[in-house]
Design a protein around this motif. Structure first.
Motif, PDB file in Angstrom:
ATOM      1  N   VAL A 186      -4.688  -5.106  -8.063  1.00  0.00           N
ATOM      2  CA  VAL A 186      -5.734  -5.616  -8.948  1.00  0.00           C
ATOM      3  C   VAL A 186      -6.619  -4.475  -9.440  1.00  0.00           C
ATOM      4  O   VAL A 186      -6.955  -4.398 -10.626  1.00  0.00           O
ATOM      5  CB  VAL A 186      -6.587  -6.675  -8.207  1.00  0.00           C
ATOM      6  CG1 VAL A 186      -7.740  -7.155  -9.087  1.00  0.00           C
ATOM      7  CG2 VAL A 186      -5.722  -7.850  -7.774  1.00  0.00           C
ATOM      8  N   ASN A 221      -7.755  -9.445 -14.507  1.00  0.00           N
ATOM      9  CA  ASN A 221      -7.972  -8.626 -13.311  1.00  0.00           C
ATOM     10  C   ASN A 221      -9.417  -8.163 -13.203  1.00  0.00           C
ATOM     11  O   ASN A 221      -9.992  -8.181 -12.110  1.00  0.00           O
ATOM     12  CB  ASN A 221      -7.031  -7.416 -13.333  1.00  0.00           C
ATOM     13  CG  ASN A 221      -5.639  -7.739 -12.856  1.00  0.00           C
ATOM     14  OD1 ASN A 221      -5.315  -7.600 -11.690  1.00  0.00           O
ATOM     15  ND2 ASN A 221      -4.805  -8.211 -13.775  1.00  0.00           N
ATOM     16  N   SER A 279      -1.367  -7.852  -8.069  1.00  0.00           N
ATOM     17  CA  SER A 279      -1.565  -8.429  -9.403  1.00  0.00           C
ATOM     18  C   SER A 279      -0.201  -8.491 -10.080  1.00  0.00           C
ATOM     19  O   SER A 279       0.469  -7.474 -10.234  1.00  0.00           O
ATOM     20  CB  SER A 279      -2.526  -7.581 -10.235  1.00  0.00           C
ATOM     21  OG  SER A 279      -2.628  -8.096 -11.553  1.00  0.00           O
TER      22      SER A 279
END
Length: 327
Positions: free
Chosen positions: A239, A192, A207
């Protein structure tokens, strides 16, 4: 079959890489004597470029004089534990034959059992679970998004020193998670952070973390049972959230995702899938354009961290009589 060898099989199942059958008109002895003369591309599945990329052979890499036996099985039949139990039995037999010659009988170390594990006693009608590890999709639209691009798969080996491992293990003990869970947290945060650094605009996007969970212990299923009681654990954040959190905090998220995979959750997952599959069959029989259930890691997300292995499989101890593998 009449001195021919079916090298690979054909599959047109939804979301499977396209593979076709190539038949070599020769027996195994002939093939083993003429490995260099064969078209090497006949011996591998025809997969899209993003999955397997074929380049011209490197003249500096010698070709191994051997015949490779590839076996494909459906994951519904066997999970990783059952597969490596089979490999352990096979290698033990081969090692015994290599050392002692022909034998009339041989007691394999892990005699397999074949039955359908009963998990109905885990069903608790008073509890309901969400199953974010699965998604419902339109097959026609979704298959277009899965078409591979021209990019190649890149493999990167993450090297962790002994000192770093010891520090991670101590952190894991301090917060009550496993070493695997904190290692997954390191990977999830790292991916990430890198993606966000390259493209700051994806901070608010999804994510996704998923991993396979061996539910044998939770379901009371023996390791010798040839079955696939594996379930998927998942967790979704943005993210930016994962990039900003500390590794220990992310490890707790991973721990929570894996920890919910109890016997009750496994039973609920089975009932959910059974219901969806019946609905798919009913839609198909009645000509309706229904949706298909798939694992969530097939979904689109800006960042994905998919863990699909185990440190407990006996890979490194497998010995066919010529020593254990070297890596």
């Amino acid at each position: 079959h009449n001195n021919s060898i079916d090298v690979v099989y054909y599959s047109d199942k939804f979301n499977d890489p396209p593979v076709t059958t190539q038949t070599l008109d020769m027996d195994y002895d002939t093939l083993s004597r003429h490995v260099h003369d064969c078209n090497v591309k006949l011996l591998v599945p025809a997969a899209p470029p993003a999955v397997v990329t074929f380049e011209d052979p490197d003249p500096d890499i010698p070709m191994i004089m051997a015949v490779v036996l590839g076996v494909t099985y459906h994951h519904s039949l066997m999970d990783g534990t059952a597969f490596w139990t089979f490999m352990a039995n096979w290698s033990a037999l081969c090692k015994h034959l290599h050392e002692h010659g022909e034998i009339a009988e041989f007691d394999i170390p892990h005699p397999p059992t074949f039955e359908f594990p009963d998990i109905s006693h885990f069903h608790n009608p008073s509890k309901t679970f969400e199953h974010p590890e699965y998604i419902l999709v339109n097959p026609n639209q979704f298959s277009k998004r899965l078409q591979p691009g021209p990019e190649k798969i890149v493999e990167t080996i993450l090297e962790i020193s002994v000192e770093q491992q010891q520090a991670l293990r101590q952190q894991a003990r301090d917060i009550g998670v496993s070493f695997t869970e904190i290692l997954c947290a390191v990977l999830w945060k790292g991916v990430n952070s890198l993606r966000l650094e390259l493209n700051p605009e994806i901070g608010s996007e999804s994510s996704l973390y998923t991993c396979t969970v061996n539910s044998r212990t939770r379901a009371g299923v023996s390791n010798n049972l040839c079955a696939s009681p594996v379930t998927i654990a998942s967790r979704e954040q943005t993210v930016a959230e994962i990039a900003a959190l500390e590794v220990c905090d992310i490890a707790q998220l991973v721990h929570q995702a894996i920890g919910k995979c109890t016997g009750e959750y496994l039973s609920s997952s089975y009932r959910y899938l059974h219901h969806q599959f019946k609905q798919e069959q009913d839609d198909k029989c009645n000509g309706r354009a229904g949706k298909k259930v798939m694992c969530v890691f097939a979904n689109s997300a800006s960042v994905k961290c998919v863990i699909a292995t185990s440190r407990t499989f006996p890979i490194y101890s497998t010995d066919f009589g010529f020593g254990t593998p070297e890596y």
